[in-house]
Scaffold this active site. Structure first.
Site, PDB file in Angstrom:
ATOM      1  N   HIS A   1       8.750  13.894  -9.664  1.00 48.06           N
ATOM      2  CA  HIS A   1       7.700  12.895  -9.457  1.00 48.06           C
ATOM      3  C   HIS A   1       6.614  13.009 -10.538  1.00 48.06           C
ATOM      4  O   HIS A   1       6.215  12.018 -11.150  1.00 48.06           O
ATOM      5  CB  HIS A   1       7.095  13.077  -8.061  1.00 48.06           C
TER       6      HIS A   1
ATOM      7  N   GLU B   1      -0.664  15.169 -12.480  1.00 48.20           N
ATOM      8  CA  GLU B   1      -1.634  14.657 -11.501  1.00 48.20           C
ATOM      9  C   GLU B   1      -3.037  15.195 -11.799  1.00 48.20           C
ATOM     10  O   GLU B   1      -4.028  14.545 -11.468  1.00 48.20           O
ATOM     11  CB  GLU B   1      -1.200  15.004 -10.071  1.00 48.20           C
TER      12      GLU B   1
ATOM     13  N   ASN C   1      -3.320   5.955  -8.201  1.00 47.79           N
ATOM     14  CA  ASN C   1      -1.928   5.649  -8.553  1.00 47.79           C
ATOM     15  C   ASN C   1      -1.762   5.299 -10.027  1.00 47.79           C
ATOM     16  O   ASN C   1      -0.766   4.674 -10.412  1.00 47.79           O
ATOM     17  CB  ASN C   1      -1.405   4.495  -7.689  1.00 47.79           C
TER      18      ASN C   1
ATOM     19  N   GLU D   1      -6.818   3.015   1.447  1.00 52.31           N
ATOM     20  CA  GLU D   1      -6.467   2.274   0.228  1.00 52.31           C
ATOM     21  C   GLU D   1      -6.639   0.765   0.389  1.00 52.31           C
ATOM     22  O   GLU D   1      -5.731  -0.024   0.139  1.00 52.31           O
ATOM     23  CB  GLU D   1      -5.040   2.619  -0.223  1.00 52.31           C
TER      24      GLU D   1
ATOM     25  N   HIS E   1       1.630   5.437 -11.646  1.00 53.43           N
ATOM     26  CA  HIS E   1       2.631   5.535 -10.581  1.00 53.43           C
ATOM     27  C   HIS E   1       3.535   4.311 -10.477  1.00 53.43           C
ATOM     28  O   HIS E   1       4.658   4.421  -9.990  1.00 53.43           O
ATOM     29  CB  HIS E   1       1.954   5.790  -9.234  1.00 53.43           C
TER      30      HIS E   1
ATOM     31  N   LYS F   1      -1.993  10.847   3.115  1.00 54.41           N
ATOM     32  CA  LYS F   1      -0.834   9.958   2.962  1.00 54.41           C
ATOM     33  C   LYS F   1       0.412  10.756   3.318  1.00 54.41           C
ATOM     34  O   LYS F   1       0.663  11.825   2.750  1.00 54.41           O
ATOM     35  CB  LYS F   1      -0.715   9.460   1.520  1.00 54.41           C
TER      36      LYS F   1
ATOM     37  N   ARG G   1      -9.039   3.443  -3.647  1.00 56.56           N
ATOM     38  CA  ARG G   1      -8.061   4.548  -3.656  1.00 56.56           C
ATOM     39  C   ARG G   1      -6.853   4.263  -4.540  1.00 56.56           C
ATOM     40  O   ARG G   1      -6.197   5.187  -5.026  1.00 56.56           O
ATOM     41  CB  ARG G   1      -7.623   4.873  -2.221  1.00 56.56           C
TER      42      ARG G   1
HETATM   43  P1  NAD Z   1       8.489  19.413  -4.208  1.00 60.77           P
HETATM   44  O1  NAD Z   1       7.868  19.416  -2.894  1.00 60.77           O
HETATM   45  O2  NAD Z   1       9.894  18.941  -4.327  1.00 60.77           O
HETATM   46  O3  NAD Z   1       8.397  20.894  -4.813  1.00 60.77           O
HETATM   47  C1  NAD Z   1       8.923  21.124  -6.093  1.00 60.77           C
HETATM   48  C2  NAD Z   1       9.936  22.287  -6.111  1.00 60.77           C
HETATM   49  O4  NAD Z   1       9.224  23.510  -6.163  1.00 60.77           O
HETATM   50  C3  NAD Z   1      10.837  22.365  -4.902  1.00 60.77           C
HETATM   51  O5  NAD Z   1      12.116  22.798  -5.302  1.00 60.77           O
HETATM   52  C4  NAD Z   1      10.156  23.420  -4.056  1.00 60.77           C
HETATM   53  O6  NAD Z   1      11.036  24.060  -3.175  1.00 60.77           O
HETATM   54  C5  NAD Z   1       9.665  24.363  -5.118  1.00 60.77           C
HETATM   55  N1  NAD Z   1       8.510  25.170  -4.781  1.00 60.77           N
HETATM   56  C6  NAD Z   1       7.426  24.786  -4.060  1.00 60.77           C
HETATM   57  N2  NAD Z   1       6.497  25.744  -4.108  1.00 60.77           N
HETATM   58  C7  NAD Z   1       7.018  26.770  -4.819  1.00 60.77           C
HETATM   59  C8  NAD Z   1       6.516  28.025  -5.221  1.00 60.77           C
HETATM   60  N3  NAD Z   1       5.273  28.392  -4.943  1.00 60.77           N
HETATM   61  N4  NAD Z   1       7.302  28.831  -5.942  1.00 60.77           N
HETATM   62  C9  NAD Z   1       8.562  28.424  -6.284  1.00 60.77           C
HETATM   63  N5  NAD Z   1       9.077  27.235  -5.977  1.00 60.77           N
HETATM   64  C10 NAD Z   1       8.294  26.408  -5.247  1.00 60.77           C
HETATM   65  O7  NAD Z   1       7.640  18.540  -5.261  1.00 60.77           O
HETATM   66  P2  NAD Z   1       6.084  18.314  -5.473  1.00 60.77           P
HETATM   67  O8  NAD Z   1       5.935  18.003  -6.900  1.00 60.77           O
HETATM   68  O9  NAD Z   1       5.267  19.383  -4.878  1.00 60.77           O
HETATM   69  O10 NAD Z   1       5.794  16.992  -4.615  1.00 60.77           O
HETATM   70  C11 NAD Z   1       6.388  15.765  -4.948  1.00 60.77           C
HETATM   71  C12 NAD Z   1       6.337  14.875  -3.744  1.00 60.77           C
HETATM   72  O11 NAD Z   1       4.984  14.642  -3.387  1.00 60.77           O
HETATM   73  C13 NAD Z   1       6.956  13.516  -3.962  1.00 60.77           C
HETATM   74  O12 NAD Z   1       7.783  13.214  -2.891  1.00 60.77           O
HETATM   75  C14 NAD Z   1       5.772  12.574  -4.008  1.00 60.77           C
HETATM   76  O13 NAD Z   1       6.087  11.297  -3.559  1.00 60.77           O
HETATM   77  C15 NAD Z   1       4.808  13.271  -3.115  1.00 60.77           C
HETATM   78  N6  NAD Z   1       3.407  12.930  -3.373  1.00 60.77           N
HETATM   79  C16 NAD Z   1       2.645  12.594  -2.308  1.00 60.77           C
HETATM   80  C17 NAD Z   1       1.305  12.313  -2.489  1.00 60.77           C
HETATM   81  C18 NAD Z   1       0.447  12.013  -1.305  1.00 60.77           C
HETATM   82  O14 NAD Z   1      -0.709  11.616  -1.482  1.00 60.77           O
HETATM   83  N7  NAD Z   1       0.917  12.216  -0.103  1.00 60.77           N
HETATM   84  C19 NAD Z   1       0.732  12.392  -3.763  1.00 60.77           C
HETATM   85  C20 NAD Z   1       1.551  12.770  -4.830  1.00 60.77           C
HETATM   86  C21 NAD Z   1       2.894  13.040  -4.618  1.00 60.77           C
HETATM   87  N1  GLY Z   2      -1.647  10.157  -4.539  1.00 67.05           N
HETATM   88  C1  GLY Z   2      -2.322   8.935  -4.335  1.00 67.05           C
HETATM   89  C2  GLY Z   2      -3.168   8.910  -3.123  1.00 67.05           C
HETATM   90  O1  GLY Z   2      -3.294   9.874  -2.425  1.00 67.05           O
HETATM   91  O2  GLY Z   2      -3.730   7.890  -2.818  1.00 67.05           O
END
Ligand code: NAD
Ligand code: GLY
Length: 369
Positions: free
Chosen positions: A273, A193, A253, A245, A256, A151, A249
């Site tokens: 998030h 998660e 969520n 999905e 969510h 995704k 799938r």
């Molecule tokens: P993020 O990418 O914003 O990272 C969180 C913070 O941690 C940021 O400030 C980043 O710079 C920092 N960071 C990252 N790795 C680090 C490390 N090793 N050491 C220090 N700092 C670090 O947030 P996230 O929680 O990783 O991801 C959230 C995003 O993911 C949302 O936009 C959400 O919609 C998306 N998401 C997508 C899916 C999908 O299936 N594609 C699933 C769940 C969430």
């Molecule tokens: N995080 C939900 C999905 O990947 O479907």
């Protein structure tokens, strides 16, 4: 901070999607080991997309690991934060690709959390109608969820992750050492998660998380390794059956629908998030109880675990009308009807609509006054 020494071969979980299948490698010390990237497609050039926080920590190591595979490895540092997960930032990736003369074989590497991963994946899906990309997730949330399953998306002011594509990476490399530099709040966000996989699919995993929650919060390497591996196994199982999905799938969520409303209602980035998902799972558990899937003891058990993971369990006071309005924008909504992932029995989830009156009861019970 130096990465832990590689002491064992990486664990491997496979996403089985026919010709779009790929491995997830999980272990310590993978980021700077060229062997981790042996499955990367051959190409002249690569672009590492990272951000201003992660690149100073890990980009050099990745660039070194890739040096023998590509003639040129460029680095792009995006601004850091969910507020930048938008069209304008996405365009910076296209600017870099075009500026470097990237071709259809250029491989993109997403080095960072879910924000970088989702945006890089979407850029890979659309640059020249699709170029290969590799996920190198550095947050717990990204390692257990967002980097896996294809995704990709950016946010729109009217809704989260509303513009995107299903587009699978070629490889996912989860270096557990990177989790040691994560801010505590981000680690907790990732645990949301991890916890999710228990109630929706695997109650034995929920038992294990309960037993090991303190070790996980303390970043015990063995506990983190198992949490990432089991989470990826469950996600692989679900995505392997329903990549786009069409049904199953959606259970990923859980929490969510409420969570996305919190995120966009407060403004992206106010709550993380994972924090919104954690609190959203408390609300979804209450809704599940009202719909007859679980009892009060189950709701209490899940709520306490979410709290012990360092996550909020009381929703912000957006007002029930605003919550309902925001939840109608959710991608699961059909003809304006909100659809929730609910637990229909412990370890099993389903998608269900719910009368507004029940949802209002849950919001009244779970949100700050
Ligand atoms: P993020 O990418 O914003 O990272 C969180 C913070 O941690 C940021 O400030 C980043 O710079 C920092 N960071 C990252 N790795 C680090 C490390 N090793 N050491 C220090 N700092 C670090 O947030 P996230 O929680 O990783 O991801 C959230 C995003 O993911 C949302 O936009 C959400 O919609 C998306 N998401 C997508 C899916 C999908 O299936 N594609 C699933 C769940 C969430
Ligand atoms: N995080 C939900 C999905 O990947 O479907």
């Amino acid at each position: 901070m130096p990465l832990p020494v590689l002491s064992a071969p990486p664990e491997r979980v496979d996403i089985q999607l026919g010709e779009r299948s790929y491995p997830i490698l999980i272990g310590a010390g993978l980021l700077d080991d060229p062997a981790s990237f042996a499955a990367t497609p051959a190409a002249a050039s690569a672009l590492i997309v990272s951000n201003t926080t992660v690149a100073p920590l890990y980009a050099q190591a990745l660039q070194t690991a890739l040096a023998n595979r590509f003639r040129t490895v460029h680095l792009l540092e995006l601004p850091d934060g969910e507020v930048y997960k938008n069209l304008e930032t996405l365009n910076l990736i296209f600017d870099a690709l075009l500026g470097h003369g990237s071709d259809r074989k250029t491989v993109l590497f997403a080095l960072g959390g879910g924000v970088v991963g989702d945006m890089t994946g979407f850029a890979a899906a659309s640059y020249m109608r699709g170029v290969p990309f590799v996920q190198v997730p550095t947050t717990l949330l990204a390692q257990v969820d967002s980097s896996v399953g294809g995704k990709t998306a950016i946010n729109h002011p009217l809704g989260k992750n509303m513009i995107g594509a299903f587009y699978q990476p070629q490889l996912v490399v989860c270096d557990l050492g990177t989790l040691q530099t994560l801010p505590p709040r981000e680690l907790s966000a990732g645990l949301a998660e991890v916890i999710k996989y228990g109630p929706i699919h695997d109650m034995a995993f929920l038992d294990w998380i309960e037993t090991n929650i303190d070790a996980l919060v303390a970043r015990d390497p063995a506990a983190l390794a198992y949490a990432v591996k089991r989470s990826c196994e469950i996600k692989a199982l679900v995505v392997g059956q329903d990549e786009r999905e069409m049904g199953l799938r959606a259970i990923l969520n859980f929490g969510h629908t409420f969570g996305h409303a919190i995120e966009s209602g407060l403004g992206y980035g106010e709550w993380l998030h994972g924090e919104a998902v954690g609190c959203g799972m408390v609300m979804a558990a209450h809704l599940s109880q009202r719909l007859g899937g679980v009892d009060a003891a189950f709701v209490e058990r899940l709520t306490r675990l979410i709290e012990r993971a360092g996550l909020p369990i009381v929703g912000p006071a957006l007002g029930a009308d605003r919550y309902l309005e925001l939840m109608r924008v959710d991608k699961k909504s059909e003809a304006g009807e909100i659809r929730f992932v609910v637990i229909d029995k412990p370890g099993s989830a389903a998608v269900s609509s719910a009368p507004d009156a029940l949802v209002r009861e849950v919001l009244a019970q779970c949100c700050a006054g």
